[in-house]
Scaffold this motif. Structure first.
Motif, PDB file in Angstrom:
ATOM      1  N   GLU A 171      -7.499  12.268 -10.808  1.00 26.13           N
ATOM      2  CA  GLU A 171      -6.281  12.623 -11.548  1.00 26.13           C
ATOM      3  C   GLU A 171      -5.316  11.440 -11.573  1.00 26.13           C
ATOM      4  O   GLU A 171      -4.690  11.155 -12.597  1.00 26.13           O
ATOM      5  CB  GLU A 171      -5.628  13.843 -10.889  1.00 26.13           C
ATOM      6  CG  GLU A 171      -4.404  14.365 -11.632  1.00 26.13           C
ATOM      7  CD  GLU A 171      -3.766  15.552 -10.923  1.00 26.13           C
ATOM      8  OE1 GLU A 171      -2.586  15.857 -11.237  1.00 26.13           O
ATOM      9  OE2 GLU A 171      -4.416  16.175 -10.050  1.00 26.13           O
ATOM     10  N   LEU A 172      -5.209  10.749 -10.453  1.00 23.49           N
ATOM     11  CA  LEU A 172      -4.296   9.610 -10.376  1.00 23.49           C
ATOM     12  C   LEU A 172      -4.748   8.479 -11.287  1.00 23.49           C
ATOM     13  O   LEU A 172      -3.926   7.863 -11.989  1.00 23.49           O
ATOM     14  CB  LEU A 172      -4.206   9.113  -8.927  1.00 23.49           C
ATOM     15  CG  LEU A 172      -3.356   7.861  -8.698  1.00 23.49           C
ATOM     16  CD1 LEU A 172      -1.900   8.123  -9.059  1.00 23.49           C
ATOM     17  CD2 LEU A 172      -3.462   7.388  -7.249  1.00 23.49           C
ATOM     18  N   SER A 173      -6.035   8.194 -11.304  1.00 20.68           N
ATOM     19  CA  SER A 173      -6.531   7.089 -12.141  1.00 20.68           C
ATOM     20  C   SER A 173      -6.215   7.335 -13.613  1.00 20.68           C
ATOM     21  O   SER A 173      -5.947   6.381 -14.361  1.00 20.68           O
ATOM     22  CB  SER A 173      -8.030   6.901 -11.930  1.00 20.68           C
ATOM     23  OG  SER A 173      -8.756   8.027 -12.396  1.00 20.68           O
ATOM     24  N   ARG A 174      -6.215   8.605 -14.016  1.00 23.69           N
ATOM     25  CA  ARG A 174      -5.881   8.943 -15.413  1.00 23.69           C
ATOM     26  C   ARG A 174      -4.380   8.888 -15.661  1.00 23.69           C
ATOM     27  O   ARG A 174      -3.945   8.660 -16.795  1.00 23.69           O
ATOM     28  CB  ARG A 174      -6.404  10.336 -15.752  1.00 23.69           C
ATOM     29  CG  ARG A 174      -7.920  10.494 -15.635  1.00 23.69           C
ATOM     30  CD  ARG A 174      -8.365  11.836 -16.176  1.00 23.69           C
ATOM     31  NE  ARG A 174      -9.734  12.153 -15.784  1.00 23.69           N
ATOM     32  CZ  ARG A 174     -10.079  13.021 -14.847  1.00 23.69           C
ATOM     33  NH1 ARG A 174      -9.141  13.690 -14.185  1.00 23.69           N
ATOM     34  NH2 ARG A 174     -11.348  13.240 -14.560  1.00 23.69           N
ATOM     35  N   ALA A 175      -3.571   9.103 -14.616  1.00 29.57           N
ATOM     36  CA  ALA A 175      -2.117   9.183 -14.778  1.00 29.57           C
ATOM     37  C   ALA A 175      -1.447   7.818 -14.827  1.00 29.57           C
ATOM     38  O   ALA A 175      -0.310   7.696 -15.293  1.00 29.57           O
ATOM     39  CB  ALA A 175      -1.514  10.009 -13.641  1.00 29.57           C
ATOM     40  N   LEU A 176      -2.130   6.778 -14.356  1.00 31.63           N
ATOM     41  CA  LEU A 176      -1.511   5.450 -14.327  1.00 31.63           C
ATOM     42  C   LEU A 176      -1.393   4.895 -15.745  1.00 31.63           C
ATOM     43  O   LEU A 176      -2.364   4.872 -16.506  1.00 31.63           O
ATOM     44  CB  LEU A 176      -2.350   4.498 -13.465  1.00 31.63           C
ATOM     45  CG  LEU A 176      -2.413   4.833 -11.966  1.00 31.63           C
ATOM     46  CD1 LEU A 176      -3.365   3.880 -11.253  1.00 31.63           C
ATOM     47  CD2 LEU A 176      -1.030   4.784 -11.332  1.00 31.63           C
ATOM     48  N   THR A 177      -0.184   4.442 -16.082  1.00 30.51           N
ATOM     49  CA  THR A 177       0.054   3.928 -17.440  1.00 30.51           C
ATOM     50  C   THR A 177       0.445   2.459 -17.451  1.00 30.51           C
ATOM     51  O   THR A 177       0.439   1.825 -18.497  1.00 30.51           O
ATOM     52  CB  THR A 177       1.176   4.740 -18.132  1.00 30.51           C
ATOM     53  OG1 THR A 177       2.376   4.662 -17.335  1.00 30.51           O
ATOM     54  CG2 THR A 177       0.781   6.205 -18.279  1.00 30.51           C
ATOM     55  N   ALA A 183       0.851  -1.194   0.000  1.00 35.41           N
ATOM     56  CA  ALA A 183       0.000   0.000   0.000  1.00 35.41           C
ATOM     57  C   ALA A 183       0.884   1.239   0.000  1.00 35.41           C
ATOM     58  O   ALA A 183       1.947   1.250   0.631  1.00 35.41           O
ATOM     59  CB  ALA A 183      -0.931   0.008   1.203  1.00 35.41           C
ATOM     60  N   LEU A 184       0.447   2.269  -0.701  1.00 35.10           N
ATOM     61  CA  LEU A 184       1.156   3.545  -0.759  1.00 35.10           C
ATOM     62  C   LEU A 184       0.161   4.682  -0.591  1.00 35.10           C
ATOM     63  O   LEU A 184      -0.988   4.580  -1.041  1.00 35.10           O
ATOM     64  CB  LEU A 184       1.881   3.722  -2.100  1.00 35.10           C
ATOM     65  CG  LEU A 184       3.046   2.796  -2.448  1.00 35.10           C
ATOM     66  CD1 LEU A 184       3.508   3.042  -3.879  1.00 35.10           C
ATOM     67  CD2 LEU A 184       4.205   3.008  -1.476  1.00 35.10           C
ATOM     68  N   THR A 185       0.603   5.768   0.030  1.00 37.08           N
ATOM     69  CA  THR A 185      -0.217   6.980   0.062  1.00 37.08           C
ATOM     70  C   THR A 185       0.644   8.189  -0.269  1.00 37.08           C
ATOM     71  O   THR A 185       1.849   8.200  -0.021  1.00 37.08           O
ATOM     72  CB  THR A 185      -0.883   7.219   1.439  1.00 37.08           C
ATOM     73  OG1 THR A 185       0.066   7.779   2.355  1.00 37.08           O
ATOM     74  CG2 THR A 185      -1.481   5.950   2.005  1.00 37.08           C
ATOM     75  N   ALA A 186       0.000   9.192  -0.826  1.00 39.99           N
ATOM     76  CA  ALA A 186       0.633  10.481  -1.102  1.00 39.99           C
ATOM     77  C   ALA A 186      -0.447  11.543  -0.949  1.00 39.99           C
ATOM     78  O   ALA A 186      -1.613  11.234  -0.695  1.00 39.99           O
ATOM     79  CB  ALA A 186       1.237  10.506  -2.495  1.00 39.99           C
ATOM     80  N   ALA A 187      -0.062  12.786  -1.134  1.00 37.41           N
ATOM     81  CA  ALA A 187      -1.033  13.873  -1.024  1.00 37.41           C
ATOM     82  C   ALA A 187      -1.323  14.453  -2.396  1.00 37.41           C
ATOM     83  O   ALA A 187      -2.397  14.223  -2.969  1.00 37.41           O
ATOM     84  CB  ALA A 187      -0.531  14.950  -0.065  1.00 37.41           C
ATOM     85  N   ASN A 188      -0.357  15.171  -2.952  1.00 37.15           N
ATOM     86  CA  ASN A 188      -0.637  15.953  -4.157  1.00 37.15           C
ATOM     87  C   ASN A 188       0.313  15.713  -5.337  1.00 37.15           C
ATOM     88  O   ASN A 188       0.019  16.144  -6.443  1.00 37.15           O
ATOM     89  CB  ASN A 188      -0.599  17.449  -3.813  1.00 37.15           C
ATOM     90  CG  ASN A 188      -1.633  17.820  -2.773  1.00 37.15           C
ATOM     91  OD1 ASN A 188      -2.820  17.514  -2.940  1.00 37.15           O
ATOM     92  ND2 ASN A 188      -1.211  18.465  -1.700  1.00 37.15           N
ATOM     93  N   ASN A 189       1.438  15.061  -5.111  1.00 36.93           N
ATOM     94  CA  ASN A 189       2.434  14.889  -6.179  1.00 36.93           C
ATOM     95  C   ASN A 189       2.041  13.685  -7.045  1.00 36.93           C
ATOM     96  O   ASN A 189       2.638  12.614  -6.965  1.00 36.93           O
ATOM     97  CB  ASN A 189       3.818  14.697  -5.572  1.00 36.93           C
ATOM     98  CG  ASN A 189       4.921  14.804  -6.614  1.00 36.93           C
ATOM     99  OD1 ASN A 189       4.667  14.762  -7.817  1.00 36.93           O
ATOM    100  ND2 ASN A 189       6.153  14.932  -6.146  1.00 36.93           N
ATOM    101  N   ILE A 190       1.041  13.890  -7.877  1.00 40.27           N
ATOM    102  CA  ILE A 190       0.419  12.784  -8.603  1.00 40.27           C
ATOM    103  C   ILE A 190       1.352  12.193  -9.661  1.00 40.27           C
ATOM    104  O   ILE A 190       1.390  10.966  -9.847  1.00 40.27           O
ATOM    105  CB  ILE A 190      -0.907  13.233  -9.247  1.00 40.27           C
ATOM    106  CG1 ILE A 190      -1.892  13.673  -8.155  1.00 40.27           C
ATOM    107  CG2 ILE A 190      -1.507  12.114 -10.089  1.00 40.27           C
ATOM    108  CD1 ILE A 190      -2.209  12.616  -7.122  1.00 40.27           C
ATOM    109  N   ASP A 191       2.131  13.006 -10.355  1.00 40.56           N
ATOM    110  CA  ASP A 191       3.040  12.474 -11.380  1.00 40.56           C
ATOM    111  C   ASP A 191       4.033  11.493 -10.778  1.00 40.56           C
ATOM    112  O   ASP A 191       4.238  10.385 -11.292  1.00 40.56           O
ATOM    113  CB  ASP A 191       3.785  13.612 -12.083  1.00 40.56           C
ATOM    114  CG  ASP A 191       2.883  14.426 -12.999  1.00 40.56           C
ATOM    115  OD1 ASP A 191       1.793  13.927 -13.348  1.00 40.56           O
ATOM    116  OD2 ASP A 191       3.262  15.559 -13.354  1.00 40.56           O
TER     117      ASP A 191
END
Length: 382
Positions: free
Chosen positions: A64-70, A32-40
């Motif tokens: 935003e994160l769901s769209r950034a995952l490649t 598991a990982l968590t972050a706040a705002n640094n989505i890239d």
């Protein structure tokens, strides 16, 4: 293999921890990982380490994160306080690295303890705010709390193999920050760029400012009191500009044990993750011939009154440590936003502590209420 939840994975501690995981894929697995705002940055970490659950600051960041995952990894994406708490108590993890910054780490820490997870603690504010509650909960649930701060890791290592009853003094070292030799009359000219230019450590912005004000050392005094069950009078702060000795423990027979190393957080993080083992980090030893000497000084509490604030809060206990911590967080954030000057940080903390009516033996809700009161008070003073 140890299964990890890393809360605050895009910060300096979190990224260093993932470097260690990358070095030792046979020993660690990220669950598991968590972050706040640094989505890239967060999306790249998820693509590489393939956790099963992740959490971010709010619903907008989750989208935003769901769209950034490649990559092929599509973890469950949560958000907010509930998401962080879920990551802290995630059933697939054995250990939680709490690397979140500030008071936001308190509730996830308690969730991890309730879930009986082993904890590697980098979030010192958790113990500053609610040390009595957190340590009691850890004991009740049979949870070990392993320190990640370099100073507390050093103390922990120096205590290993010795009896607690023989401890006399903890020598808590401090780099002194970038303004150790700066005349007080020049403090009003300190810029944000100046304060972020730490001479020996590479850290996140908040902790770097705390180091410049010496509040970081004040928070560490309170943290040490709770971690090692000592009094403030058993702790002596020493300014050690070379940052080679990370801290020392003095025993009643006059012996002093020191833990040393280059100023790199990976050593302390790795020890917390792998203890009692030590793992290969490919780190150099200090070049002692080039150092010539290891120097020590007394901290100047007139120029840096944060130490006095922390000692007073530690002695009075109750809600005062939480108020001091909250006031510092808001003041530092305002300084980072260039809304106040460097000296205003000290003034705002002092005034807020002075205005607070301390509550003895608060429960968790009382601590959180005091934290909120202090944040509102500092904003009104600004």
């Amino acid at each position: 293999m140890k299964r990890l939840s890393i809360l605050g994975s895009t910060g300096s501690i979190g990224t260093s921890a993932l470097d260690i995981v990358r070095m030792h894929p046979d020993r660690f697995r990220v669950k598991a990982l968590t972050a706040a705002n640094n989505i890239d940055c967060f999306a790249k970490q998820i693509d590489e380490f393939e956790p099963e659950l992740v959490s971010v600051f709010d619903e907008a960041k989750a989208l935003e994160l769901s769209r950034a995952l490649t990559g092929k990894c599509r973890p469950e994406i949560l958000f907010g306080e509930a998401g962080y708490s879920e990551a802290a108590s995630y059933h697939g993890s054995d250990m939680v690295l709490l690397a979140m910054v500030g008071a936001a780490g308190l509730k996830p820490a308690l969730c991890a303890i309730e879930a009986k997870k082993q904890i590697a603690l980098a979030n010192k504010e958790t113990l500053v705010m609610a040390g009595e509650i957190v340590m009691a909960k850890a004991m009740e649930n049979g949870v070990s709390i392993l320190p990640v701060d370099s100073e507390h890791s050093a103390i922990y290592q120096c205590l290993k193999g010795n009896q607690k009853k023989d401890l006399k003094t903890i020598f808590l070292t401090a780099s002194g920050g970038p303004f150790r030799e700066k005349p007080f009359q020049a403090f009003k000219e300190i810029t944000l760029k100046d304060a972020l230019n730490h001479p020996t450590w590479n850290m996140g912005h908040k902790i770097t400012i705390d180091s410049a004000t010496l509040m970081n050392k004040g928070l560490e005094i309170i943290e040490a009191v709770h971690l090692f069950d000592v009094t403030p009078d058993q702790i002596q702060v020493l300014v050690h500009p070379q940052s080679i000795i990370h801290s020392m423990v003095g025993y009643k027979d006059g012996s002093i044990l020191a833990q040393m190393g280059c100023p790199d957080m990976k050593g302390a993080i790795a020890y917390a993750l792998s203890e009692p083992d030590r793992i290969e980090l490919q780190m150099d030893f200090p070049d002692f011939t080039a150092l010539h000497c290891l120097a020590f000084e007394k901290p100047d509490t007139q120029r840096f009154p944060s130490l006095l604030f922390a000692i007073e809060a530690c002695r009075q206990k109750g809600t005062l440590p939480a108020v001091m911590n909250a006031a510092n967080e808001v003041a530092v954030n305002a300084f980072l936003q260039k809304r106040i000057g460097f000296l205003d940080i000290f003034k705002l903390i002092s005034k807020t502590m002075e205005l607070h009516t301390r509550i003895d033996n608060p429960d968790l809700s009382g601590i959180i209420e005091a934290d909120g009161w202090a944040r509102d008070k500092v904003q009104s003073l600004i």
